[in-house]
Design an enzyme around this catalytic site. Structure first.
Site, PDB file in Angstrom:
ATOM      1  N   ASP A  13       3.828   6.724  -6.387  1.00 22.23           N
ATOM      2  CA  ASP A  13       3.954   8.113  -5.922  1.00 22.23           C
ATOM      3  C   ASP A  13       3.269   9.106  -6.856  1.00 22.23           C
ATOM      4  O   ASP A  13       3.709  10.240  -7.004  1.00 22.23           O
ATOM      5  CB  ASP A  13       5.437   8.509  -5.746  1.00 22.23           C
ATOM      6  N   LYS A  16      -1.802   9.186  -5.184  1.00 21.84           N
ATOM      7  CA  LYS A  16      -3.018   8.381  -4.981  1.00 21.84           C
ATOM      8  C   LYS A  16      -3.748   8.765  -3.705  1.00 21.84           C
ATOM      9  O   LYS A  16      -4.957   8.736  -3.651  1.00 21.84           O
ATOM     10  CB  LYS A  16      -2.661   6.890  -4.904  1.00 21.84           C
ATOM     11  N   GLY A  40       3.557   4.793   0.492  1.00 23.50           N
ATOM     12  CA  GLY A  40       3.553   6.029   1.263  1.00 23.50           C
ATOM     13  C   GLY A  40       2.584   7.005   0.659  1.00 23.50           C
ATOM     14  O   GLY A  40       2.721   7.384  -0.499  1.00 23.50           O
ATOM     15  N   HIS A  41       1.560   7.345   1.398  1.00 22.26           N
ATOM     16  CA  HIS A  41       0.598   8.339   0.919  1.00 22.26           C
ATOM     17  C   HIS A  41       0.725   9.577   1.786  1.00 22.26           C
ATOM     18  O   HIS A  41       0.754   9.469   3.006  1.00 22.26           O
ATOM     19  CB  HIS A  41      -0.846   7.870   1.155  1.00 22.26           C
ATOM     20  N   GLN A 223       2.009   1.419  -4.672  1.00 21.54           N
ATOM     21  CA  GLN A 223       3.005   1.430  -5.760  1.00 21.54           C
ATOM     22  C   GLN A 223       2.349   1.800  -7.100  1.00 21.54           C
ATOM     23  O   GLN A 223       1.464   2.631  -7.102  1.00 21.54           O
ATOM     24  CB  GLN A 223       3.749   0.084  -5.858  1.00 21.54           C
TER      25      GLN A 223
HETATM   26  P1  IMP Z   1       9.983  -3.182  -2.253  1.00 26.61           P
HETATM   27  O1  IMP Z   1       8.547  -2.950  -2.570  1.00 26.61           O
HETATM   28  O2  IMP Z   1      10.387  -2.597  -0.920  1.00 26.61           O
HETATM   29  O3  IMP Z   1      10.394  -4.616  -2.378  1.00 26.61           O
HETATM   30  O4  IMP Z   1      10.862  -2.389  -3.340  1.00 26.61           O
HETATM   31  C1  IMP Z   1      10.874  -2.768  -4.700  1.00 26.61           C
HETATM   32  C2  IMP Z   1      10.917  -1.551  -5.617  1.00 26.61           C
HETATM   33  O5  IMP Z   1       9.654  -0.885  -5.563  1.00 26.61           O
HETATM   34  C3  IMP Z   1      11.961  -0.510  -5.246  1.00 26.61           C
HETATM   35  O6  IMP Z   1      12.457   0.077  -6.434  1.00 26.61           O
HETATM   36  C4  IMP Z   1      11.177   0.521  -4.459  1.00 26.61           C
HETATM   37  O7  IMP Z   1      11.772   1.801  -4.482  1.00 26.61           O
HETATM   38  C5  IMP Z   1       9.858   0.489  -5.210  1.00 26.61           C
HETATM   39  N1  IMP Z   1       8.711   0.910  -4.377  1.00 26.61           N
HETATM   40  C6  IMP Z   1       8.117   0.216  -3.397  1.00 26.61           C
HETATM   41  N2  IMP Z   1       7.098   0.903  -2.877  1.00 26.61           N
HETATM   42  C7  IMP Z   1       7.019   2.055  -3.564  1.00 26.61           C
HETATM   43  C8  IMP Z   1       6.127   3.170  -3.521  1.00 26.61           C
HETATM   44  O8  IMP Z   1       5.166   3.250  -2.740  1.00 26.61           O
HETATM   45  N3  IMP Z   1       6.382   4.149  -4.413  1.00 26.61           N
HETATM   46  C9  IMP Z   1       7.394   4.083  -5.301  1.00 26.61           C
HETATM   47  N4  IMP Z   1       8.234   3.081  -5.380  1.00 26.61           N
HETATM   48  C10 IMP Z   1       8.055   2.061  -4.522  1.00 26.61           C
END
Ligand code: IMP
Length: 427
Positions: A13, A16, A40-41, A223
């Protein structure tokens, strides 16, 4: 060789979407190489705001070919609804390419993600609940379903059977859930086959040929570095490699082809989900960062945890990614503070530590050591060059650059496409 990697230098976040989109106009291919619709962009084009989860943000640049690489996990229903949402708003998505080797997030993997989190109780990771972890687990366990499997019903059925064999035991006996029927899953997946067919291709070949022809290829990480399965704050991480090496494995382009690795760095820090976060704020300052920065997840709608800038993490990101540049985002959010604390080191069990500890126990005990930098009150959103920034904002950027170990080549001063100061060109 014009292959660039753009990735998050913190916990995701970092903004990007804006950075990728800014470059999107001058690049030929934008490639996602890991993750799925957990990303999420938010991209702002003119007065239009787009929230993208799975599609590469290059989809909004007409000359650009967006690519979903083999390292991505694809939820077909999410992909198709994201595409039709864009089509309804007049965005042409016909150039999209999807790797036939990308793995599919099946409906049962979304179920497994949710029930596992519930089962973990207070030990939960706080996943996005999109089935990301279980899909990568199936990939590694060699019971995953790939995009290409949608085009061979017999193979698809055998693979779904194999995957559900164990999962149904787990769902019924451990989680007290109903078993999932093979036929129902196969039918749903086959229903996506024709709709996805125009996009499916050999993206490894396409990308390598593009690079041979000197086309500009941009790899867009989802991420962030600290959420990397190998280099992040395990186990509070995502199940893929957002770090620079992931761009190679997740796309089939070799490391010798990568010319630049750009880390997106927010002027403060945020995190979604569980896990250690040394500079996290629980006071009015944290609330103010959340409010002014609009720190609410694009994918989950969850409030993001907020804290001051952490230079230890930035240095670590420089190291594990071999960063050549930083893109500093959301500097405008810090306008109005008289003094801005920056974490320059940690104190762990009474000792000052300059670098990120590899030990999870130590990191959980890390307390930030702050240095106070003078703030500014002038509106910076119209600044076009570095010298337009107030003196203290310039000093803040310079201090961050020195502590982080790579040059800051661009600065975001507002959410819009044009609200960026470019210091060194990325191309
Ligand atoms: P997962 O990717 O859904 O398995 O989640 C694993 C961890 O990564 C959790 O703490 C989520 O909140 C975090 N996470 C996954 N995608 C994002 C993102 O795009 N931005 C920030 N945190 C993320």
């Amino acid at each position: 060789m014009p292959a660039l990697v753009l990735l998050g230098a913190q916990w995701g976040d970092e903004g990007k979407g804006k950075a990728t989109d800014l470059l999107g106009g001058s690049v030929d291919y934008v490639v996602r190489y890991q993750g799925g619709n957990n990303a999420g962009h938010t991209v702002v084009v003119g007065d239009q705001k787009y929230a993208l989860h799975l599609l590469p943000s290059g989809i909004l640049s007409p000359g650009c070919t967006p690519v979903i690489g083999n390292g991505v996990v694809v939820d077909p229903s999410v992909l198709l609804s994201e595409l039709s949402g864009l089509n309804e708003r007049g965005v042409d998505t016909s150039k999209l390419l999807i790797s036939g080797n990308a793995h599919i997030i099946t409906p049962y993997n979304v179920t497994v993600d949710k029930v596992t989190e519930r089962f973990l109780g207070k030990r939960k990771i706080g996943t996005t609940g999109r089935g990301i972890g279980p899909t990568y687990a199936d990939k590694i366990n060699r019971v995953g379903i790939r995009v290409q499997d949608l085009y061979d019903e017999s193979i698809l059925t055998q693979k779904v059977e194999a995957a559900l064999d164990v999962k149904n035991q787990m769902l019924t006996k451990l989680f007290n859930r109903r078993a999932i029927g093979v036929e129902q899953v196969v039918e749903e997946l086959l229903g996506y086959a024709d709709k996805l067919a125009p996009y499916v291709s050999d993206t490894v070949l396409v990308l390598n040929q593009a690079l041979e022809q000197d086309k500009v290829v941009l790899f867009e990480g989802g991420q962030g570095t600290l959420l990397d399965i190998d280099h992040g704050t395990y186990p509070f991480v995502t199940s893929s490699n957002p770090t620079a090496g992931g761009a190679c494995t997740g796309s089939g382009v070799g490391p010798t082809k990568i010319s630049r690795v750009i880390g997106i760095l927010k002027a403060y820090t945020t995190r979604v989900g569980a896990g250690p976060f040394p500079t996290e704020l629980f006071d009015e300052d944290g609330e103010a960062l959340r409010r002014i920065g609009g720190e609410r997840g694009v994918t989950t709608g969850r409030d993001r945890r907020c804290g001051w800038f952490d230079a230890v993490i930035a240095r670590y990101a420089t190291r594990v990614n071999g960063l050549t540049d930083f893109f500093l985002t959301k500097l405008d959010v810090l306008t109005g503070w008289e003094q801005i604390p920056v974490c320059v080191a940690y104190e762990i069990d009474g000792k000052r530590v300059e670098e990120l500890p590899y030990s999870q126990t130590d990191f959980h005990h890390a307390k930030p050591v702050y240095e106070m930098l003078p703030g500014w009150s002038e509106d910076i959103s119209r600044a076009k060059s570095f010298s337009d920034l107030p003196k203290n904002a310039q000093a803040y950027v310079k201090a961050l650059e020195e502590m982080s170990g790579a040059p800051i080549s661009a600065i975001g001063v507002g959410p819009g496409r044009t609200e960026t100061i470019e210091i060194n060109s990325f191309l």
